[in-house]
Design an enzyme around this catalytic site. Structure first.
Site, PDB file in Angstrom:
ATOM      1  N   LYS B 178      17.414   2.502  -9.499  1.00 35.96           N
ATOM      2  CA  LYS B 178      17.817   2.330  -7.792  1.00 35.96           C
ATOM      3  C   LYS B 178      17.421   0.890  -7.244  1.00 35.96           C
ATOM      4  O   LYS B 178      16.554   0.534  -7.816  1.00 35.96           O
ATOM      5  CB  LYS B 178      16.662   3.355  -7.038  1.00 35.96           C
ATOM      6  CG  LYS B 178      17.202   3.555  -5.695  1.00 35.96           C
ATOM      7  CD  LYS B 178      16.174   4.149  -4.681  1.00 35.96           C
ATOM      8  CE  LYS B 178      15.297   3.313  -4.276  1.00 35.96           C
ATOM      9  NZ  LYS B 178      15.667   2.215  -3.175  1.00 35.96           N
ATOM     10  N   THR B 233       1.915  -1.178  -3.181  1.00 36.61           N
ATOM     11  CA  THR B 233       0.877  -0.236  -3.784  1.00 36.61           C
ATOM     12  C   THR B 233       1.067   1.083  -2.988  1.00 36.61           C
ATOM     13  O   THR B 233       0.861   2.035  -3.803  1.00 36.61           O
ATOM     14  CB  THR B 233      -0.404  -0.917  -3.349  1.00 36.61           C
ATOM     15  OG1 THR B 233      -0.560  -2.131  -4.166  1.00 36.61           O
ATOM     16  CG2 THR B 233      -1.709  -0.065  -3.796  1.00 36.61           C
ATOM     17  N   GLU B 234       1.103   1.195  -1.771  1.00 41.73           N
ATOM     18  CA  GLU B 234       1.442   2.451  -1.292  1.00 41.73           C
ATOM     19  C   GLU B 234       2.224   3.489  -1.781  1.00 41.73           C
ATOM     20  O   GLU B 234       2.073   4.354  -2.277  1.00 41.73           O
ATOM     21  CB  GLU B 234       1.958   2.050   0.157  1.00 41.73           C
ATOM     22  CG  GLU B 234       1.904   3.214   1.370  1.00 41.73           C
ATOM     23  CD  GLU B 234       2.628   2.951   2.620  1.00 41.73           C
ATOM     24  OE1 GLU B 234       2.830   1.829   2.892  1.00 41.73           O
ATOM     25  OE2 GLU B 234       3.099   4.040   3.139  1.00 41.73           O
ATOM     26  N   GLY B 236       3.713   2.709  -4.959  1.00 36.35           N
ATOM     27  CA  GLY B 236       2.967   2.920  -6.299  1.00 36.35           C
ATOM     28  C   GLY B 236       2.445   4.071  -6.482  1.00 36.35           C
ATOM     29  O   GLY B 236       2.302   4.802  -7.410  1.00 36.35           O
ATOM     30  N   GLU B 385      -1.722  -7.222   2.771  1.00 36.48           N
ATOM     31  CA  GLU B 385      -0.653  -7.951   2.184  1.00 36.48           C
ATOM     32  C   GLU B 385       0.355  -8.126   3.360  1.00 36.48           C
ATOM     33  O   GLU B 385       0.750  -7.019   3.987  1.00 36.48           O
ATOM     34  CB  GLU B 385       0.255  -7.113   1.004  1.00 36.48           C
ATOM     35  CG  GLU B 385       1.157  -7.938   0.481  1.00 36.48           C
ATOM     36  CD  GLU B 385       1.629  -7.284  -0.819  1.00 36.48           C
ATOM     37  OE1 GLU B 385       1.956  -5.815  -0.939  1.00 36.48           O
ATOM     38  OE2 GLU B 385       2.123  -7.993  -1.794  1.00 36.48           O
TER      39      GLU B 385
END
Lengths: 583, 486
Positions: B178, B233-234, B236, B385
């Site tokens: 994707k 990260t969210e 992830g 970040e």
């Protein structure tokens, strides 16, 4: 060397093998037993699939062949001593649970009650009686253990500053201490788990010691790389310990699973918070004492007896645990990985369930195949994640194979696990016992043919009769789900293409086996099977050198071998600017 | 009817989305729509997975292909990308906003090198023969994992595609990829080149679409064997959770960072200022490894800050197709607003805004190069970040202190230290908990060198020999033999 049936019997066979130190001729793979079991000449396991002899020797002897195969063959075992203090040669120790110092939680090389003061009983599965009470660790104790572990992992700590070779020395010392107390530990294992003492002593303890020594050797050999990076840079990798490793181990091989987990973690400099199974906490806690005696610094290994939904979940969801390694059911494996995902993205390795196909082609050595298929399923009361629990037999040998498998199952000696003749002890607990009997009734209800067994095997304790089902269809529950008991499923197949398709049609992919004399078939099938281990003309062969782990829903990652180190290492790339590169 | 290159690539053919839906992709330099692209979702993922699974069947052309030939195909793909390098670089700039000069010289260079690097591995990922105890012959095969879902981000569209395809294809896997909804165009162009290179149908399938639909469908798919994700990260956490709840597919993650860049007082000042600027501002600040916590030792702090501000002020922001431009627009409006939000948070929490802080143009998503001084570790801009051209400079005194502070983050992707002192360089580089430590440099990448995070910055490594591991299942084959000999 010829491989034909019977070629390796009698004098011809002996002359083909080297002479040992005592001037006795022996098979290279034959375990040397001193003392009570003089069956050297008749031993059937060592000379390969062609050496099966008459295939109808006594059951106790078959047990010995199984043991030596699991131990990897070729091992020189000491005499099998009686369990208890006499075997230890240490009069200060009695085989009495009250004298075990280690019924608590081991943190910072000290013993602690659970913060909640709770305890739980551990049961002797041969009798159903309580052996003793053990401290029940939960979240609060996990927090305490993680703090201790984190402190032991601080920059500049004794453990972080220790020479890698010294970590190896400590692991070798731990192996020495386990060897010293081998009979005691084997007895404890039998008492708590129910497995035959002879197996615990000869197989489990042998493999534990070998595993620790194997990883001791790795402790100063997990090299980083220097890397020819483009540009004016000096680039290298360091393989650093991951940090605080949560390790959750099962009850089927308590000591061995502990060694599989501790070996790579400690060789690579990690610190450990280990939860041991509530069914079998005793032997692992005894080893905690030996860890301290070996000289590991406080906090490096912390061991918590307790339950999965409390202590295990606390480890998996802990924000300061860097990695979790779990061995157990696929069902719980999902929960562990999910908890890691929802907390701090800790690294996850999983060794989970299986429904491993064992494929017997019609050209296989029939004696050997029957023997090994029996061993594949019934070893350790059927409580192996890699159990050969789908026995696929090619149609032209199906009837004979089934008949002989039933015969073999019927002659399996079930009984007191401390009796040297016993091949099969009780299942580990009442829950497993009931679950297995439940699968047996499901099997009958769904139309599989019950050929022997099917009932409890004793009035007390959790003994189950060795059970064989024939005419099993792939869509039956007993052919899809992990039974984890002494229940064998035999299915028929016609062609190799068909059997590869059927063997791979499972959410699991832990192990598989094929029995054949044909080298092309052996290679084709072993490449085609989607499983982490493929045994060819053998089963349940383990060694610390060889990686083990699952494809698909049987797990993530590998244990043992050099591969087993990866899960315990973070790769750090260090790239330095340099004025001028030269090759 | 969409043109090829704007649709979904399955089985070496172009398909509309099953839903027939499309979405616009935007030129971030102007905010204008470039074109409509097919919007893949769960149904298209299912279709792509079926195609990939078929291509992975035992006996298929891809499974039976010589390993060396897989390497040849990867080299051919690299050749084709080199042939069309200028076109691809332009497409990247149009869709992503990064300066064309960077796209051409950096991104495309690294793409080609990455594919060639992994081409070389295709017949060299050796199994082992193992001296197992007993009368056995034991060896390992390193087999492809199977159907690999790959979800790539928008900050380096082509390079992230190459990082993912290289190891997956070298090791014989099949791919359902994707691509980010912000930047689908270059990766879809490469799909044509994959076909032209001669990869069999179904080996690579590429779906433009959104995370919550197409991305989630890949992560939760019961017939995807592995998912590799690069992004926040969210997300992830969501990917790993979906893997846990579905079929326990293998997971590798390259996630966020808040990477410390430590300038010791003995460092070469010119070089350190230059590199610290590059560490943060490169790619409009849109790097997961951006040096977004610049720690400067106190005795050089004032000079360092002054010169860093000077440097930021002189950064050329503008039309990304202009060769003089150093900084283009942020990738989209969402990022643009998020960055401006972080800047106001920084001001509100008391950090000293030394330059920048505002949009840099009337249209498009341009942000001024921004420098904050006197930043404290507990401020939001020092913890989270930002993913934009916003530099945070902090002061420190001792090495012990700075190691503690540098490691005090949930992230552990990268770190750097600038010093002339070899003992300090070695001590600090060992002590930092990060997957990459740069010494006297920053943002140095090469296909040979592994990259990936400690802690919540990721799981696993990409690039280098290590990058192969995630795409291999180890199969142990143990055979009974009559008699072992050494």
């Amino acid at each position: 060397m010829k491989l034909g049936r019977g070629d390796l019997n009698g004098a011809e066979r002996r002359s083909a093998y080297p002479t040992d130190a005592n001037g006795q001729t022996r098979s290279p793979a034959e375990p040397r037993r001193h003392g009570t079991e003089p069956r050297r000449g008749a031993w059937r396991g060592g000379a390969g699939p062609g050496s099966a002899g008459d295939g109808r020797s006594g059951t106790a002897e078959r047990g010995s062949a199984q043991r030596s195969d699991v131990a990897g063959g070729g091992v020189r075992l000491p005499a099998l001593p009686r369990p208890g203090p006499a075997a230890l040669g240490r009069s200060d120790l009695k085989f009495n649970a009250d004298l075990l110092a280690s019924l608590q939680i081991f943190i910072n090389n000290e013993w602690h009650d659970a913060i909640s003061k709770k305890t739980f009983p551990t049961i002797n599965p041969a009798t159903g009686e309580v052996i003793c009470q053990v401290a029940e660790g939960d979240k609060a104790d996990v927090d305490k253990a993680v703090k201790a572990a984190r402190a032991a992992f601080q920059l500049g700590s004794p453990w972080r500053r220790m020479d890698a070779s010294h970590r190896g020395k400590l692991l070798n010392r731990l192996a020495d201490l386990i060897e010293r107390d081998r009979a005691y530990l084997a007895a404890l294992e039998t008492l708590d788990n129910g497995k035959p003492y002879s197996i615990a002593y000869l197989v489990d303890l042998d493999m534990v010691v070998k595993c620790l020594r194997y990883f001791a050797g790795w402790s100063d050999k997990f090299h980083g790389k220097t890397i020819p990076l483009d540009g004016d840079f000096f680039c290298y990798t360091r393989h650093e310990p991951v940090g605080v490793c949560g390790q959750i181990i099962p009850w089927n091989f308590p000591l061995l699973m502990q060694a599989w987990k501790l070996g790579p973690a400690l060789a690579t400099g990690n610190v450990v918070v280990m939860k041991v199974a509530e069914q079998t906490p005793l032997s692992a806690l005894y080893v905690a004492n030996l860890i301290k005696e070996a000289g590991f610094p406080p906090g490096v290994v912390n061991i918590i007896p307790g339950y999965g939904p409390t202590a295990g979940a606390a480890i998996s969801a802990h924000m300061d645990v860097d990695k979790v390694a779990f061995t157990g059911s696929t069902e719980v494996g999902h929960l562990i990985k999910k908890a890691a995902a929802e907390s701090n993205l800790k690294r996850v390795t999983l060794e989970l369930g299986g429904k491993s196909p064992n494929i017997i082609l019609s050209d296989a050595d029939m004696d050997w195949a029957v023997d090994q298929a029996h061993f594949a399923l019934f070893f350790n009361q059927g409580q192996c994640c890699c159990a050969g629990s789908r026995t696929y037999v090619q149609e032209d040998i199906y009837n004979e194979f089934v008949e002989r498998s039933v015969e073999k199952a019927k002659s399996r000696v079930v009984g007191n696990p401390f009796d040297f003749k016993t091949e099969q002890g009780p299942q580990v607990d009442e829950e497993q016992f009931k679950k297995i009997l439940g699968y047996i009734s499901t099997g009958k209800r769904e139309g599989a043919k019950l050929l022997c067994g099917g009932n409890p095997a004793a009035d007390r304790g959790y003994f189950v009769q060795p059970t064989v089902f024939g005419d099993v269809q792939d869509n039956m529950t007993i052919a899809r789900e992990e039974i984890f008991g002494p229940v064998m499923q035999i299915m028929k197949f016609k062609t190799i293409e068909e059997i590869i398709e059927r063997a791979n049609n499972s959410k699991y992919g832990l192990a598989a086996a094929v029995f054949t004399k044909d080298i092309d078939k052996a290679n084709y099938v072993s490449q085609a099977l989607r499983a982490g281990t493929v045994w060819v003309n053998c089963y349940n062969v383990f060694g610390a050198q060889a990686p083990f782990g699952g494809y698909k829903a049987s797990g993530n990652g590998r244990e043992l071998g050099e591969y087993g180190l990866e899960a315990y290492l973070e790769v750090k790339n260090v790239t330095m600017k340099i004025p001028q590169k030269n090759s």
